[in-house]
Design a protein around this motif. Sequence first.
Motif, PDB file in Angstrom:
ATOM      1  N   LEU A  26       2.672   0.957   4.648  1.00  9.59           N
ATOM      2  CA  LEU A  26       2.262   1.751   3.511  1.00  9.59           C
ATOM      3  C   LEU A  26       0.943   1.000   2.866  1.00  9.59           C
ATOM      4  O   LEU A  26       0.792  -0.127   3.087  1.00  9.59           O
ATOM      5  N   HIS A  27       0.044   1.658   2.907  1.00 16.36           N
ATOM      6  CA  HIS A  27      -1.325   1.281   2.138  1.00 16.36           C
ATOM      7  C   HIS A  27      -1.734   2.158   0.786  1.00 16.36           C
ATOM      8  O   HIS A  27      -1.429   3.307   0.708  1.00 16.36           O
ATOM      9  N   TRP A  28      -2.646   1.480   0.023  1.00 12.31           N
ATOM     10  CA  TRP A  28      -3.011   2.295  -1.146  1.00 12.31           C
ATOM     11  C   TRP A  28      -4.406   1.679  -1.302  1.00 12.31           C
ATOM     12  O   TRP A  28      -4.628   0.386  -0.945  1.00 12.31           O
ATOM     13  N   ASN A  29      -4.935   2.104  -2.568  1.00 12.02           N
ATOM     14  CA  ASN A  29      -6.128   1.595  -3.001  1.00 12.02           C
ATOM     15  C   ASN A  29      -5.820   0.978  -4.485  1.00 12.02           C
ATOM     16  O   ASN A  29      -5.104   1.422  -5.162  1.00 12.02           O
ATOM     17  N   PRO A  30      -6.642   0.077  -4.956  1.00 18.22           N
ATOM     18  CA  PRO A  30      -6.413  -0.493  -6.221  1.00 18.22           C
ATOM     19  C   PRO A  30      -6.454   0.469  -7.251  1.00 18.22           C
ATOM     20  O   PRO A  30      -7.332   1.463  -7.072  1.00 18.22           O
ATOM     21  N   PRO A  31      -5.807   0.668  -8.232  1.00 19.86           N
ATOM     22  CA  PRO A  31      -6.387   1.390  -9.500  1.00 19.86           C
ATOM     23  C   PRO A  31      -7.832   1.404  -9.696  1.00 19.86           C
ATOM     24  O   PRO A  31      -8.310   0.388  -9.676  1.00 19.86           O
ATOM     25  N   ARG A  35     -11.817  -3.729 -11.741  1.00 20.58           N
ATOM     26  CA  ARG A  35     -12.278  -4.840 -10.911  1.00 20.58           C
ATOM     27  C   ARG A  35     -12.358  -6.050 -11.601  1.00 20.58           C
ATOM     28  O   ARG A  35     -12.419  -6.010 -12.677  1.00 20.58           O
ATOM     29  N   GLY A  36     -11.938  -7.026 -10.862  1.00 16.59           N
ATOM     30  CA  GLY A  36     -12.056  -8.383 -11.114  1.00 16.59           C
ATOM     31  C   GLY A  36     -10.617  -8.653 -11.873  1.00 16.59           C
ATOM     32  O   GLY A  36     -10.552 -10.034 -12.364  1.00 16.59           O
ATOM     33  N   VAL A  37      -9.687  -7.635 -11.969  1.00 17.04           N
ATOM     34  CA  VAL A  37      -8.199  -8.052 -12.728  1.00 17.04           C
ATOM     35  C   VAL A  37      -7.364  -8.522 -11.765  1.00 17.04           C
ATOM     36  O   VAL A  37      -7.331  -7.854 -10.730  1.00 17.04           O
ATOM     37  N   GLU A  38      -6.661  -9.498 -11.911  1.00 13.74           N
ATOM     38  CA  GLU A  38      -5.571  -9.820 -10.997  1.00 13.74           C
ATOM     39  C   GLU A  38      -4.423  -9.103 -11.131  1.00 13.74           C
ATOM     40  O   GLU A  38      -3.533  -9.190 -11.743  1.00 13.74           O
ATOM     41  N   SER A  61       5.689  -7.833  -6.589  1.00 17.76           N
ATOM     42  CA  SER A  61       4.675  -8.722  -7.268  1.00 17.76           C
ATOM     43  C   SER A  61       3.567  -9.353  -6.064  1.00 17.76           C
ATOM     44  O   SER A  61       3.549 -10.515  -6.163  1.00 17.76           O
ATOM     45  N   ILE A  62       3.358  -8.457  -5.253  1.00 19.12           N
ATOM     46  CA  ILE A  62       2.246  -8.995  -4.112  1.00 19.12           C
ATOM     47  C   ILE A  62       0.751  -8.496  -4.851  1.00 19.12           C
ATOM     48  O   ILE A  62       0.580  -7.626  -5.596  1.00 19.12           O
ATOM     49  N   SER A  63      -0.131  -9.035  -4.058  1.00 15.54           N
ATOM     50  CA  SER A  63      -1.469  -8.804  -4.431  1.00 15.54           C
ATOM     51  C   SER A  63      -2.428  -8.188  -3.447  1.00 15.54           C
ATOM     52  O   SER A  63      -3.276  -7.697  -3.817  1.00 15.54           O
ATOM     53  N   ARG A  64      -1.757  -8.163  -2.241  1.00 14.63           N
ATOM     54  CA  ARG A  64      -2.330  -7.336  -1.055  1.00 14.63           C
ATOM     55  C   ARG A  64      -2.195  -5.811  -1.462  1.00 14.63           C
ATOM     56  O   ARG A  64      -1.234  -5.375  -2.130  1.00 14.63           O
ATOM     57  N   THR A  65      -2.910  -4.892  -0.773  1.00 10.22           N
ATOM     58  CA  THR A  65      -2.687  -3.478  -1.004  1.00 10.22           C
ATOM     59  C   THR A  65      -2.053  -2.718   0.138  1.00 10.22           C
ATOM     60  O   THR A  65      -2.378  -1.820   0.632  1.00 10.22           O
ATOM     61  N   TYR A  66      -1.081  -3.482   0.935  1.00 11.82           N
ATOM     62  CA  TYR A  66      -0.407  -3.001   2.043  1.00 11.82           C
ATOM     63  C   TYR A  66       1.009  -3.549   1.998  1.00 11.82           C
ATOM     64  O   TYR A  66       1.053  -4.693   1.444  1.00 11.82           O
ATOM     65  N   CYS A  67       2.015  -2.798   2.643  1.00  9.46           N
ATOM     66  CA  CYS A  67       3.258  -3.403   2.549  1.00  9.46           C
ATOM     67  C   CYS A  67       3.840  -2.646   4.043  1.00  9.46           C
ATOM     68  O   CYS A  67       3.962  -1.529   4.091  1.00  9.46           O
ATOM     69  N   ASP A  68       4.485  -3.779   4.729  1.00  9.60           N
ATOM     70  CA  ASP A  68       4.936  -3.160   6.102  1.00  9.60           C
ATOM     71  C   ASP A  68       6.300  -2.882   5.879  1.00  9.60           C
ATOM     72  O   ASP A  68       7.346  -3.659   5.318  1.00  9.60           O
ATOM     73  N   LEU A  69       6.846  -1.591   5.851  1.00 16.24           N
ATOM     74  CA  LEU A  69       8.056  -1.033   5.642  1.00 16.24           C
ATOM     75  C   LEU A  69       8.672  -0.479   6.938  1.00 16.24           C
ATOM     76  O   LEU A  69       9.515   0.265   6.769  1.00 16.24           O
ATOM     77  N   GLN A  79      13.809  10.962   7.199  1.00 17.43           N
ATOM     78  CA  GLN A  79      12.592  10.882   6.243  1.00 17.43           C
ATOM     79  C   GLN A  79      12.498  10.102   5.074  1.00 17.43           C
ATOM     80  O   GLN A  79      13.614   9.833   4.675  1.00 17.43           O
ATOM     81  N   TYR A  80      11.291   9.769   4.667  1.00 18.25           N
ATOM     82  CA  TYR A  80      11.045   8.697   3.767  1.00 18.25           C
ATOM     83  C   TYR A  80      10.288   8.868   2.654  1.00 18.25           C
ATOM     84  O   TYR A  80       9.190   9.945   2.820  1.00 18.25           O
ATOM     85  N   TYR A  81      10.258   8.211   1.347  1.00 22.56           N
ATOM     86  CA  TYR A  81       9.232   8.349   0.419  1.00 22.56           C
ATOM     87  C   TYR A  81       8.980   6.942   0.227  1.00 22.56           C
ATOM     88  O   TYR A  81       9.877   6.203   0.571  1.00 22.56           O
ATOM     89  N   ALA A  82       7.860   6.617  -0.209  1.00 20.24           N
ATOM     90  CA  ALA A  82       7.672   5.263  -0.993  1.00 20.24           C
ATOM     91  C   ALA A  82       6.695   5.436  -2.219  1.00 20.24           C
ATOM     92  O   ALA A  82       5.959   6.260  -2.317  1.00 20.24           O
ATOM     93  N   LYS A  83       6.928   4.234  -2.878  1.00 16.86           N
ATOM     94  CA  LYS A  83       5.940   4.466  -4.263  1.00 16.86           C
ATOM     95  C   LYS A  83       5.680   2.966  -4.555  1.00 16.86           C
ATOM     96  O   LYS A  83       6.218   2.021  -4.161  1.00 16.86           O
ATOM     97  N   VAL A  84       4.607   2.850  -5.352  1.00 18.98           N
ATOM     98  CA  VAL A  84       4.061   1.606  -5.787  1.00 18.98           C
ATOM     99  C   VAL A  84       3.625   1.612  -6.944  1.00 18.98           C
ATOM    100  O   VAL A  84       3.036   2.859  -7.452  1.00 18.98           O
ATOM    101  N   LYS A  85       3.644   0.497  -7.706  1.00 15.74           N
ATOM    102  CA  LYS A  85       3.072   0.562  -9.019  1.00 15.74           C
ATOM    103  C   LYS A  85       2.204  -0.769  -9.483  1.00 15.74           C
ATOM    104  O   LYS A  85       2.522  -1.874  -8.676  1.00 15.74           O
ATOM    105  N   ALA A  86       1.229  -0.714 -10.140  1.00 14.31           N
ATOM    106  CA  ALA A  86       0.568  -1.861 -10.343  1.00 14.31           C
ATOM    107  C   ALA A  86       0.813  -2.405 -11.587  1.00 14.31           C
ATOM    108  O   ALA A  86       1.370  -1.902 -12.625  1.00 14.31           O
ATOM    109  N   ILE A  87       0.788  -3.932 -11.768  1.00 10.45           N
ATOM    110  CA  ILE A  87       1.239  -4.789 -12.873  1.00 10.45           C
ATOM    111  C   ILE A  87      -0.004  -5.763 -13.143  1.00 10.45           C
ATOM    112  O   ILE A  87      -0.469  -6.228 -12.280  1.00 10.45           O
TER     113      ILE A  87
END
Lengths: 221, 204, 154
Positions: A26-31, A35-38, A61-69, A79-87
Amino acid sequence: AVPCVSGGLPKPTNITFLSINMKNVLHWNPPEGLRGVEVTYTVQYFIYGQKQWLGASECRSISRTYCDLSAETSDYEHQYYAKVKAIWETKCSEWAETRRFYPFLETQVGPPKVALTAGEKSISIVLTAPKKWQRHPNDDTVSMQQIYSSLKYNVFLYNTKSRRMWSQCIANSTLELSWLEPNTLYCVHVESFVPGPPRLTLPSQKQCISTLEDQMSALKV
Amino acid sequence: LTGGVAVLPAPQNLTVLSINMKHLLMWNPVAQPREPVLYSVEYQGEYESLYMSHIWIPSSRCSPTNSLECDVTDDITATVPYNFRVRALLGSQTSAWSTLERPFNRNSTVLMAPRMEVTEHGLHLVVKLEDPGPQFEFLVVYWRREPGATEHVKVVKSRDTPVHIETMEPGAMYCVKAQAWVKAIGRHSTFSQTQCVEMQGEPL
Amino acid sequence: EFRFGPCRVEGVVLSELWEAFWAVKNTLQTQDNITSVQLLKPQVLQDVSDAESCYLVHSLLKFYLNTVFKNYHNKIAKVKILKSFSSLANNFIVIVSKLQPSKEKDMLSISERAHRRFLLFRRTFKQMGTEAALVKAVGEVDILLTWMQKFYQL
């Protein structure tokens, strides 16, 4: 985890599965605008037809923007869905969700391993089907051929001397090319092909090999 | 005129010309001296005419068009009868629909013998076939030119690169002919011209 | 051609069906919010014997023609979806018209087994609201085609 205020952050964007030989990442772009926010991320996935979302244990609670599912989505007939949220601190975004992902139909089938052996006027091509993603290196290997029984290969042969190319479609894994020109450099690349919905093809690296010198002319010298 | 209002006539003589699974709907122009007339094309397959005859689907390429023909190849994606209708548009005026006299089925397409180029790459018989579209495969028939020779057949799909047919014996003459085969309609074309090539090297 | 056990179907190119569905897959599946329900669940399509397959595909495709596509039509806003449905529906008509499920007595138990699978699918469909069920059924055409592809000989 400390509950966060949902909606306090913009959502991650462009969330999508990138899948090759059933390795489903799974890949995504930061919100935008952070910029510069942890920022950290948390991922969940859902099996279509089941009842609830499940946490991806490796992607909390990972900082990278991908997740091996790959492990979570290894039953490729589901079939699958995935979702991600920023914290960030006490704030978090709404969930950003993928569309329905069907590994059996959407995984890209990688190129085979290509082994070339040259003879005087011949080249032997041995193809090894790409391997399905494995959870552990010592797990039993599953070939993509076992998943897609109608997997075929398009073999492209280029004669660097005559600068001419031809192709052949084969279903098995060996191809013996005889009666070639001696002492000539030939280049080969191969694509895997699976009938079904349109899929991106990943051609193999071009490999070149020279046929041996013609023994007869070698003796005359 | 109808009640004193000029009525735009409907296009006439709708016909379909279909060659090698390329289907062209054509019609006669609507005579209008001063202004350019546009035309709008719609279609329905057997399903629409059986289950929901009120449903007509705008053609992919001609809704509208200023031409007198419409490539409806992308609209016809099943081997069933298709109805087509066309109307004229002029400013705010629209004509009545004019419908194809008899539904068109792609299994009536004219299949041409394929254009083929046979070459020898050393001792390899290689053919380059034109690519009329993804629906096409080719039956390539080849034989050694000698009395009582056996014919061999290979089914190939055309693609950008020439296709390898067989490895031959040095110094022998081989002949090749091909016919197009379209699985979707279960038909094949006539054979191409036969072409012969001589393999390099001394006969064995 | 398709070979559903004894039933042979020529004149349908599976890649045309895939192309038609793939063009609208995301649009259709995004409309389906009830992700906890699957109509073509494993119990319907898994381990279907060749002998059963002709009966099952006949029932499923007729249901799609008579119920799903027909009633979903007035929900279609986009011409692109209209075209994809037309392609799928017209090819399904060709398949159904060429399927001849045997009515022999000795095939009764097999046809009943296939019918139970179909009833499971239809029961799930009916348990949902009609609108939601139609949306789900069209979104699951990829599951249907994947199963049909197992019986397709290149």
